[in-house]
Design a protein around this motif. Structure first.
Motif, PDB file in Angstrom:
ATOM      1  N   GLY A 133     -58.879  16.343 -71.269  1.00 25.41           N
ATOM      2  CA  GLY A 133     -60.285  16.310 -70.431  1.00 25.41           C
ATOM      3  C   GLY A 133     -60.615  15.056 -69.898  1.00 25.41           C
ATOM      4  N   PRO A 134     -59.980  14.029 -69.188  1.00 21.84           N
ATOM      5  CA  PRO A 134     -60.364  13.032 -68.819  1.00 21.84           C
ATOM      6  C   PRO A 134     -61.457  13.024 -67.659  1.00 21.84           C
ATOM      7  CG  PRO A 134     -58.227  13.354 -67.587  1.00 21.84           C
ATOM      8  CD  PRO A 134     -58.607  14.519 -68.526  1.00 21.84           C
ATOM      9  N   PHE A 135     -62.151  11.783 -67.681  1.00 21.02           N
ATOM     10  CA  PHE A 135     -63.414  11.547 -66.437  1.00 21.02           C
ATOM     11  C   PHE A 135     -62.620  10.720 -65.569  1.00 21.02           C
ATOM     12  CE2 PHE A 135     -65.631  13.255 -69.975  1.00 21.02           C
ATOM     13  CZ  PHE A 135     -66.430  14.028 -69.584  1.00 21.02           C
ATOM     14  N   LEU A 136     -63.016  11.044 -64.236  1.00 25.44           N
ATOM     15  CA  LEU A 136     -62.621   9.949 -63.030  1.00 25.44           C
ATOM     16  C   LEU A 136     -63.902   9.565 -62.452  1.00 25.44           C
ATOM     17  CD1 LEU A 136     -60.350  12.113 -63.668  1.00 25.44           C
ATOM     18  CD2 LEU A 136     -59.593  11.866 -61.327  1.00 25.44           C
ATOM     19  N   TYR A 137     -63.899   8.469 -61.905  1.00 23.80           N
ATOM     20  CA  TYR A 137     -65.070   8.019 -61.067  1.00 23.80           C
ATOM     21  C   TYR A 137     -64.605   7.562 -59.542  1.00 23.80           C
ATOM     22  CZ  TYR A 137     -66.739   7.821 -65.634  1.00 23.80           C
ATOM     23  OH  TYR A 137     -67.184   8.141 -67.216  1.00 23.80           O
ATOM     24  N   LEU A 138     -65.735   8.220 -58.645  1.00 26.89           N
ATOM     25  CA  LEU A 138     -65.249   7.940 -57.214  1.00 26.89           C
ATOM     26  C   LEU A 138     -66.840   7.164 -56.952  1.00 26.89           C
ATOM     27  CD1 LEU A 138     -63.593   8.112 -54.804  1.00 26.89           C
ATOM     28  CD2 LEU A 138     -64.651  10.495 -54.698  1.00 26.89           C
ATOM     29  N   ALA A 167     -63.913   3.317 -50.477  1.00 28.34           N
ATOM     30  CA  ALA A 167     -63.986   3.869 -51.825  1.00 28.34           C
ATOM     31  C   ALA A 167     -62.965   3.697 -52.669  1.00 28.34           C
ATOM     32  CB  ALA A 167     -64.287   5.551 -51.326  1.00 28.34           C
ATOM     33  N   MET A 168     -63.349   3.812 -54.079  1.00 28.83           N
ATOM     34  CA  MET A 168     -62.816   3.524 -55.100  1.00 28.83           C
ATOM     35  C   MET A 168     -62.533   4.964 -56.030  1.00 28.83           C
ATOM     36  SD  MET A 168     -62.464   0.749 -58.219  1.00 28.83           S
ATOM     37  CE  MET A 168     -61.805  -0.534 -57.382  1.00 28.83           C
ATOM     38  N   LEU A 169     -61.560   5.381 -56.364  1.00 27.95           N
ATOM     39  CA  LEU A 169     -61.376   6.225 -57.347  1.00 27.95           C
ATOM     40  C   LEU A 169     -60.541   5.636 -58.472  1.00 27.95           C
ATOM     41  CD1 LEU A 169     -61.131   9.131 -58.308  1.00 27.95           C
ATOM     42  CD2 LEU A 169     -58.918   9.390 -57.519  1.00 27.95           C
ATOM     43  N   LEU A 170     -61.482   5.472 -59.490  1.00 26.18           N
ATOM     44  CA  LEU A 170     -60.821   4.981 -60.779  1.00 26.18           C
ATOM     45  C   LEU A 170     -60.144   5.941 -61.857  1.00 26.18           C
ATOM     46  CD1 LEU A 170     -60.570   2.450 -62.588  1.00 26.18           C
ATOM     47  CD2 LEU A 170     -62.869   2.944 -63.528  1.00 26.18           C
ATOM     48  N   ASP A 171     -58.812   6.118 -61.862  1.00 27.20           N
ATOM     49  CA  ASP A 171     -58.026   7.301 -62.707  1.00 27.20           C
ATOM     50  C   ASP A 171     -57.850   8.423 -61.763  1.00 27.20           C
ATOM     51  OD1 ASP A 171     -57.760   5.413 -64.698  1.00 27.20           O
ATOM     52  OD2 ASP A 171     -59.386   6.019 -65.968  1.00 27.20           O
ATOM     53  N   ILE A 191     -62.526   6.701 -44.272  1.00 27.31           N
ATOM     54  CA  ILE A 191     -63.061   5.545 -45.236  1.00 27.31           C
ATOM     55  C   ILE A 191     -61.869   5.382 -45.959  1.00 27.31           C
ATOM     56  CG2 ILE A 191     -63.904   6.879 -47.054  1.00 27.31           C
ATOM     57  CD1 ILE A 191     -65.939   4.514 -47.532  1.00 27.31           C
ATOM     58  N   PRO A 192     -61.401   4.009 -45.977  1.00 28.93           N
ATOM     59  CA  PRO A 192     -60.060   3.562 -46.901  1.00 28.93           C
ATOM     60  C   PRO A 192     -60.132   3.831 -48.325  1.00 28.93           C
ATOM     61  CG  PRO A 192     -60.629   1.843 -45.367  1.00 28.93           C
ATOM     62  CD  PRO A 192     -61.734   2.751 -45.044  1.00 28.93           C
ATOM     63  N   LEU A 193     -59.425   4.399 -48.896  1.00 25.90           N
ATOM     64  CA  LEU A 193     -59.278   4.674 -50.518  1.00 25.90           C
ATOM     65  C   LEU A 193     -58.412   3.806 -51.075  1.00 25.90           C
ATOM     66  CD1 LEU A 193     -60.405   6.749 -52.565  1.00 25.90           C
ATOM     67  CD2 LEU A 193     -58.624   8.240 -51.957  1.00 25.90           C
ATOM     68  N   VAL A 194     -59.114   3.391 -52.450  1.00 21.50           N
ATOM     69  CA  VAL A 194     -58.438   2.698 -53.231  1.00 21.50           C
ATOM     70  C   VAL A 194     -58.194   3.710 -54.606  1.00 21.50           C
ATOM     71  CG1 VAL A 194     -58.217   0.693 -54.768  1.00 21.50           C
ATOM     72  CG2 VAL A 194     -59.069   0.559 -52.218  1.00 21.50           C
ATOM     73  N   ILE A 195     -57.019   3.721 -55.252  1.00 24.16           N
ATOM     74  CA  ILE A 195     -56.694   4.552 -56.568  1.00 24.16           C
ATOM     75  C   ILE A 195     -56.429   3.210 -57.646  1.00 24.16           C
ATOM     76  CG2 ILE A 195     -55.603   6.224 -57.572  1.00 24.16           C
ATOM     77  CD1 ILE A 195     -56.933   7.223 -55.018  1.00 24.16           C
TER      78      ILE A 195
END
Length: 310
Positions: free
Chosen positions: A69-74, A81-85, A113-117
């Motif tokens: 059940g992980p949490f992700l952060y946008l 924009a950054m998506l963490l996990d 918008i550019p996205l970084v994972i």
């Protein structure tokens, strides 16, 4: 899928977040978020999104898709924009992420918008969704090895240096925190004063291979030193494995979390953890705290710092 906020709601959320930064959180304060999906209801969605403010979104993967059940952060800045996990697998995360991005873009009158994972660390329950973004235009997927993380964020002396990464009018501090895993990082957001702490500190079992305990302790020291000059509003980790009952763990790999601890931890949890790991000397031991459990593991070999040659 219907939009989950309106412009008025965004304004109210931003105002509430500003109020939260103005006053320290106490145990009597209400939770930051509405109840999270916890595996109890057969009808719960595969993913749940809650905004912290108009540019900060927390995403939870259903325990019904993976017990982690992980949490992700946008996080959104003006330039990227950054998506963490990217989740633990068992579902597609990209449709949910794309929906949030599309709503944000529409609100700002933009089309892209550019996205970084990026990743809190390289354990498998935090990067299974990477493959969904590999062919996505204007998207960068940061590698999982220490050299790839340090190269992307321009950390010249891993793990001693702390890098500053600009999303465009929104600075993130990238803090190396090896110990739980060699490429682990915490992310501090100057805008919200949130510390995104991954698996190194959360309402859960803090797994530490015994041969990496010194690195873990040094990482906590690094974050505590950083926090002296960078006030933390809340600590948000990658999992919840505690109940509302102080010091009570949820059964390992439980299919549901009916009495789940809130996601956020107070800044004091960081100094509490530092005090505990230093009191242990060089030998970690299992130790239960109100909001987390220090949980040593047998020695584990360090992963290679760089990916194998192709």
């Amino acid at each position: 899928m219907k939009a989950f906020w309106t412009l008025a709601m965004l304004a109210a959320i931003a105002m509430a977040a500003a109020d939260a930064l103005a006053a320290p959180k106490s145990s009597a304060d209400p939770p930051l978020f509405h109840p999270w999906i916890n595996g109890v209801s057969a009808a719960e969605p595969l993913m749940q999104v809650q905004p912290y403010d108009a540019d900060t979104f927390v995403i939870r993967q259903s325990i019904r898709t993976n017990f982690e059940g992980p949490f992700l952060y946008l996080l959104f800045g003006h330039d990227r924009a950054m998506l963490l996990d990217s989740g633990a697998g068992g579902l597609k995360i990209r449709p949910t992420v794309e929906h949030v991005i599309a709503e944000w873009l529409a609100h700002h009158g933009r089309t892209s918008i550019p996205l970084v994972i990026a990743h809190s660390h390289a354990h498998g329950d935090h990067h299974q969704g990477d493959v969904e973004f590999e062919e996505r235009p204007d998207t960068t997927v940061v590698g999982l090895y220490t050299t790839e993380v340090s190269s992307y964020f321009k950390i010249s002396d891993w793990p001693n240096d702390i890098a500053r990464y600009d999303l465009g009018g929104r600075i993130l501090d990238i803090i190396p925190t090896p110990g739980h895993q060699a490429a682990h990082i915490m992310v501090y957001d100057e805008k919200t004063r949130l510390l995104l702490s991954g698996d190194t500190l959360c309402a859960c079992r803090l797994y530490i291979p015994s041969n990496q305990f010194a690195s873990f302790r040094e990482s906590i020291d690094r974050v505590v030193a950083f926090a002296k000059d960078h006030p933390i509003s809340h600590i948000l980790g990658a999992h919840v494995e505690m109940t509302h009952e102080p010091g009570q763990l949820i059964i390992d790999e439980a299919p549901s979390h009916p009495d789940e601890h809130v996601l956020e931890l107070p800044p004091s949890a960081l100094t509490e953890l530092k005090t505990s790991v230093h009191a242990m000397g060089d030998t970690p031991k299992e130790e239960t705290h109100r909001d987390f459990v220090i949980f040593p593991l047998p020695p584990r070999p360090l992963p290679p710092a760089s990916p194998p040659p192709k």
